[in-house]
Design a protein around this motif. Structure first.
Motif, PDB file in Angstrom:
ATOM      1  N   PRO A   1       0.799  -1.231   0.000  1.00 37.61           N
ATOM      2  CA  PRO A   1       0.000   0.000   0.000  1.00 37.61           C
ATOM      3  C   PRO A   1       0.830   1.279   0.000  1.00 37.61           C
ATOM      4  O   PRO A   1       0.380   2.312  -0.511  1.00 37.61           O
ATOM      5  N   GLU A   2       2.062   1.233   0.536  1.00 41.01           N
ATOM      6  CA  GLU A   2       2.917   2.421   0.528  1.00 41.01           C
ATOM      7  C   GLU A   2       3.254   2.874  -0.888  1.00 41.01           C
ATOM      8  O   GLU A   2       3.432   4.059  -1.148  1.00 41.01           O
ATOM      9  N   ASN A   3       3.354   1.927  -1.806  1.00 41.37           N
ATOM     10  CA  ASN A   3       3.699   2.275  -3.189  1.00 41.37           C
ATOM     11  C   ASN A   3       2.522   2.850  -3.958  1.00 41.37           C
ATOM     12  O   ASN A   3       2.710   3.476  -5.008  1.00 41.37           O
ATOM     13  N   ILE A   4       1.309   2.620  -3.479  1.00 40.19           N
ATOM     14  CA  ILE A   4       0.107   3.116  -4.165  1.00 40.19           C
ATOM     15  C   ILE A   4      -0.154   4.537  -3.671  1.00 40.19           C
ATOM     16  O   ILE A   4      -0.813   4.753  -2.659  1.00 40.19           O
ATOM     17  N   ARG A   5       0.369   5.507  -4.381  1.00 37.15           N
ATOM     18  CA  ARG A   5       0.351   6.890  -3.873  1.00 37.15           C
ATOM     19  C   ARG A   5      -0.991   7.575  -4.086  1.00 37.15           C
ATOM     20  O   ARG A   5      -1.443   8.341  -3.239  1.00 37.15           O
ATOM     21  N   LYS A   6      -1.628   7.325  -5.224  1.00 39.75           N
ATOM     22  CA  LYS A   6      -2.923   7.944  -5.509  1.00 39.75           C
ATOM     23  C   LYS A   6      -3.797   6.943  -6.251  1.00 39.75           C
ATOM     24  O   LYS A   6      -3.290   6.077  -6.970  1.00 39.75           O
ATOM     25  N   VAL A   7      -5.098   7.106  -6.085  1.00 42.90           N
ATOM     26  CA  VAL A   7      -6.072   6.280  -6.794  1.00 42.90           C
ATOM     27  C   VAL A   7      -7.176   7.191  -7.323  1.00 42.90           C
ATOM     28  O   VAL A   7      -7.678   8.055  -6.589  1.00 42.90           O
ATOM     29  N   TYR A   8      -7.529   6.998  -8.592  1.00 42.93           N
ATOM     30  CA  TYR A   8      -8.588   7.772  -9.232  1.00 42.93           C
ATOM     31  C   TYR A   8      -9.690   6.826  -9.709  1.00 42.93           C
ATOM     32  O   TYR A   8      -9.400   5.743 -10.228  1.00 42.93           O
ATOM     33  N   VAL A   9     -10.925   7.253  -9.526  1.00 38.74           N
ATOM     34  CA  VAL A   9     -12.077   6.529 -10.059  1.00 38.74           C
ATOM     35  C   VAL A   9     -12.882   7.492 -10.917  1.00 38.74           C
ATOM     36  O   VAL A   9     -13.225   8.587 -10.480  1.00 38.74           O
ATOM     37  N   GLN A  10     -13.154   7.096 -12.141  1.00 39.93           N
ATOM     38  CA  GLN A  10     -13.905   7.941 -13.091  1.00 39.93           C
ATOM     39  C   GLN A  10     -13.236   9.315 -13.207  1.00 39.93           C
ATOM     40  O   GLN A  10     -13.879  10.342 -13.327  1.00 39.93           O
ATOM     41  N   GLY A  11     -11.903   9.314 -13.164  1.00 43.73           N
ATOM     42  CA  GLY A  11     -11.145  10.549 -13.304  1.00 43.73           C
ATOM     43  C   GLY A  11     -11.039  11.386 -12.052  1.00 43.73           C
ATOM     44  O   GLY A  11     -10.386  12.432 -12.062  1.00 43.73           O
ATOM     45  N   GLN A  12     -11.634  10.951 -10.938  1.00 48.01           N
ATOM     46  CA  GLN A  12     -11.651  11.728  -9.703  1.00 48.01           C
ATOM     47  C   GLN A  12     -10.735  11.094  -8.654  1.00 48.01           C
ATOM     48  O   GLN A  12     -10.733   9.880  -8.468  1.00 48.01           O
ATOM     49  N   LEU A  13      -9.955  11.924  -7.946  1.00 49.29           N
ATOM     50  CA  LEU A  13      -9.071  11.449  -6.901  1.00 49.29           C
ATOM     51  C   LEU A  13      -9.903  10.931  -5.713  1.00 49.29           C
ATOM     52  O   LEU A  13     -10.734  11.639  -5.166  1.00 49.29           O
ATOM     53  N   VAL A  14      -9.646   9.664  -5.318  1.00 50.96           N
ATOM     54  CA  VAL A  14     -10.395   9.072  -4.204  1.00 50.96           C
ATOM     55  C   VAL A  14      -9.483   8.594  -3.079  1.00 50.96           C
ATOM     56  O   VAL A  14      -9.961   8.236  -1.997  1.00 50.96           O
ATOM     57  N   HIS A  15      -8.180   8.587  -3.335  1.00 55.07           N
ATOM     58  CA  HIS A  15      -7.231   8.177  -2.295  1.00 55.07           C
ATOM     59  C   HIS A  15      -5.885   8.818  -2.595  1.00 55.07           C
ATOM     60  O   HIS A  15      -5.446   8.839  -3.753  1.00 55.07           O
ATOM     61  N   SER A  16      -5.207   9.311  -1.552  1.00 62.06           N
ATOM     62  CA  SER A  16      -3.880   9.897  -1.747  1.00 62.06           C
ATOM     63  C   SER A  16      -3.047   9.699  -0.493  1.00 62.06           C
ATOM     64  O   SER A  16      -3.517   9.907   0.624  1.00 62.06           O
ATOM     65  N   ARG A  17      -1.784   9.305  -0.685  1.00 67.49           N
ATOM     66  CA  ARG A  17      -0.806   9.238   0.400  1.00 67.49           C
ATOM     67  C   ARG A  17       0.149  10.430   0.357  1.00 67.49           C
ATOM     68  O   ARG A  17       1.044  10.512   1.194  1.00 67.49           O
ATOM     69  N   ASP A  18       0.000  11.290  -0.627  1.00 67.81           N
ATOM     70  CA  ASP A  18       0.914  12.421  -0.778  1.00 67.81           C
ATOM     71  C   ASP A  18       0.376  13.642  -0.031  1.00 67.81           C
ATOM     72  O   ASP A  18      -0.826  13.835   0.082  1.00 67.81           O
TER      73      ASP A  18
END
Length: 452
Positions: A435-452
């Motif tokens: 999970p540390e390597n997964i910095r951001k996640v987008y769904v339908q073009g929208q940011l839904v998760h960020s570690r930054d």
């Protein structure tokens, strides 16, 4: 307003075939659909990038970062999230009767449901899972709450209110009050979720969900098949998971699970059946004929399914297959863990596990799958199973993506300037990402998760 993503990407437009595009531009329209995929050598590349930078509408990756499609989990028992990692050494009947069913019964408490589901959805998004096919419970209110939480947090969700009405197989404290009520509540749930979905960009969808054949009466199975046809909704259940289920269905009906489910109208184009380890040639043909998909759950299969799914054989026949975690029979919420185990278990199937037998007798020849093939199952395979345009970075596809960083201190995925070919980089990502390597996640073009 349109947005632009700039960075190198990996995806598998066809089974087992990776495509790597360096410094691609992904233009996404306001609805979250990919309108353009532009390569560095394309004539409009520099102009498109310049305009997006001027408007402040570009997400640009740093060195060591890559885009992957969002993962699609085809089998999650949402109420079992508190049970993950518990009782896995027990036999299936104890695991269900003493842990699972009492836990699921507690979701009549809506506040408890909210607490668990909030945490589950947040956790799955942080693991790069952008679309999930969920089993909920028999409770309408709690099941609808799961759909609401997914809608609010930005995860695309397919949610099923579970039906289990057979008094002979379901515990007194956890079953539908009657067949009539179970069917009526299913119809109400479909209408409620569709009302909710009117204002959800990424989509939430109701799913007809008989837990499995042994938990349902003939009347319930028949009625659910009719409801699925009436409303043209997705269907999910378990099919030929292990010895017990397979034998139970044969004794009750005189035929196999796939034949029974088909006879009740539950195998459709938008049907996903979990496990299917004991699917025979006749069953595979039924799945192909009805355009029904398999949700392959490799980790949970190792605990409770008594067999390894022959992915390669079924794919060669033309069966649609995606990947699932099967929380909580699968002990991890990560599809990275499950795609790795899909590869491992396929090799064990090919090589066999009994050293007392000769190599020729020990395994099932030509059964192994590659990491790239498992990656396809977690992405495009899931989109095909759900009949939605998601899982690759192609024009017309929904833009769900993960930003993977190989250079972070906590889990650096270093190639030491040796293993630098694109496929080698992707393989390192698939096998070593946390999970540390997964910095951001987008769904339908929208940011839904960020570690930054």
């Amino acid at each position: 307003m349109k947005s632009l993503f700039k960075g190198s990407l990996f995806h598998t437009p066809s089974y087992g075939k990776m495509e790597f595009i360096e410094d691609a531009l992904i233009e996404v329209n306001p609805n979250g659909i990919i309108e353009k995929l532009v390569r560095k050598e394309d004539s409009n590349y520099n102009q498109l990038l310049k305009e997006a930078r001027q408007d402040g509408l570009v997400e640009e990756l740093k060195a060591g970062q890559y885009f992957l499609p969002g993962f699609i989990d085809l089998h999650v028992h949402a109420p079992q999230w508190p049970q993950v990692g518990v009782s896995l050494d027990d036999p299936l009947n104890i695991w269900l009767d003493e842990c699972t069913f009492p836990l699921e019964a507690s979701y009549k408490d809506i506040e408890f449901a909210k607490t668990v589901y909030q945490d589950l959805v947040k956790t799955l998004l942080a693991r790069g899972t952008t679309t999930v096919l969920y089993f909920a419970t028999i409770h309408n209110e709690a099941s609808l709450e799961l759909a609401k939480i997914c809608a609010h947090k930005g995860q695309r969700a397919f949610v099923g209110k579970v039906v289990m009405d057979d008094k002979n197989t379901c515990p007194d404290f956890y079953r539908d009050e009657s067949t009539e009520i179970a069917l009526a509540n299913t119809e109400k749930f479909i209408k409620d979720v569709r009302q909710l979905a009117k204002n959800v960009k990424q989509g939430v969808y109701p799913v007809v969900t008989p837990r499995f054949v042994p938990s349902c009466t003939d009347e319930a199975l028949r009625g659910l098949g009719q409801i699925a046809q009436k409303y043209d909704v997705h269907v999910q259940s378990h099919c030929s998971e292990g010895d017990w289920q397979d034998n139970f269905v044969k004794e009750r009906f005189g035929k196999r699970d796939a034949e029974v489910l088909e006879s009740f109208g539950l195998l459709r184009k938008k049907s996903v059946m979990a496990h299917c380890n004991f699917l025979d040639e006749v069953g595979a043909d039924i799945f192909i004929k009805n355009h029904t998909a398999i949700g392959h759950c490799p980790l949970s299969n190792s605990y409770f399914a008594n067999a390894v799914l022959p992915v390669k054989r079924l794919k060669e026949r033309g069966v649609t297959i995606g990947l699932g975690t099967d929380i909580s029979a699968g002990f991890t919420p990560s599809l990275y863990d499950n795609l790795r185990h899909a590869v491992v278990s396929s090799r064990m199937l090919e090589d066999g596990v009994d050293p007392a037998k000769s190599p020729q007798e020990r395994g099932l020849a030509s059964s192994r799958i590659s990491a790239l093939e498992a990656f396809y199952l977690a992405t495009r395979g899931g989109g095909e199973a759900l009949d939605i345009p998601v899982g690759t970075f192609e024009v017309g596809q929904i833009c769900d993506l993960q930003v993977i960083d190989m250079s972070i201190d906590h889990n650096k995925l270093d190639q030491f300037n040796i293993f630098i070919k694109p496929q080698q980089i992707l393989e390192k990502i698939l096998y070593l990402t946390t999970p540390e390597n997964i910095r951001k996640v987008y769904v339908q073009g929208q940011l839904v998760h960020s570690r930054d």
